[in-house]
Design a protein around this motif. Sequence first.
Motif: not given
Length: 318
Positions: A298-304
């Motif tokens: 969640a901190e490094t990809l465009p996702v939550k």
Amino acid sequence: MPTHRSEHLMKEYETDPTYIKALEWFVRIKDKSVTSADRIAFERWIEENPSHAEAFQRAEALWKRFDIVVPEYKQLKASGRINRRSVVFGGLTLLAGGLLLYNLSRNRLFADYKTDIAERRSFTLPDGSMVELGGYSALSIEFGAGQRRILLHRGQAFFKVAADPARPFVVQAAGGNTKALGTQFDIRLSGDSAVVSVIEHAVEVQGHDASSVTVDAGWQVSYDGSGIRAATQIDIETVQAWRSNRLVFEDVPLRQVITEIERYRRGRILLADSTIGDIPITAVFDTAQMDSVLVNMAETLPVKVINARGYLAVIYRR
């Protein structure tokens, strides 16, 4: 991975807070620890708006379709690995994947050797061959006078085969067969496909259509119902990293990464949007620290990620 039905359910979850509140109430009321105060609060909530009663009926209908996996739910509940919030998410996922869980439980029941989530296990077969199973893996053996046959039901296994020219050593997985022509190779199941990596000497891989190919040390092939794909060269140390508690990925689609992570992390991971599964991942994960993997994603990809450390996590596009 999620079906269209499960994606629809998650969209409904995301856009209808009344429905989710009803699911939470349903789980709370079913829980043995429910109190009188809980019941009074629930009755008040029902009376607040006619839509609440309707949503609760939908939640109850959903639960009734959960029958096939109720034993799995009860086992998790008894173990303390699942809480009220997890059950709400888990109900959606287990309903959509109920048949899959049922089939996996059958494999688990009939397997001769198996491992739990995040467990690795090494053992010696009756012929002297050595096998190491990765997390949440299972296999059965069928040894006879003319052949040694292994059935890999799920997960991943490393084989170091004892020589016995009179009895070929064959591993059946994902509808294909891998025949040992030497000593060491690795097979990993991923959905309906199998990946065969040769560590030493060679193997003969036969696909669904009976076509076959010889694979030498340092090479890898994969196959599924559509046939055997072209061999690719591998880094043996990377392929065998799981045997040292590491998972190594280089430009691997997120959906495939999740499949591997789920064998080393208790719980399910659901993609709310199937296109998220195409995101390429390059990473090295410590299998002893899997609880932090989704947080790092969640901190490094465009996702939550919702409920990143819980029994069931949901990944959304940011």
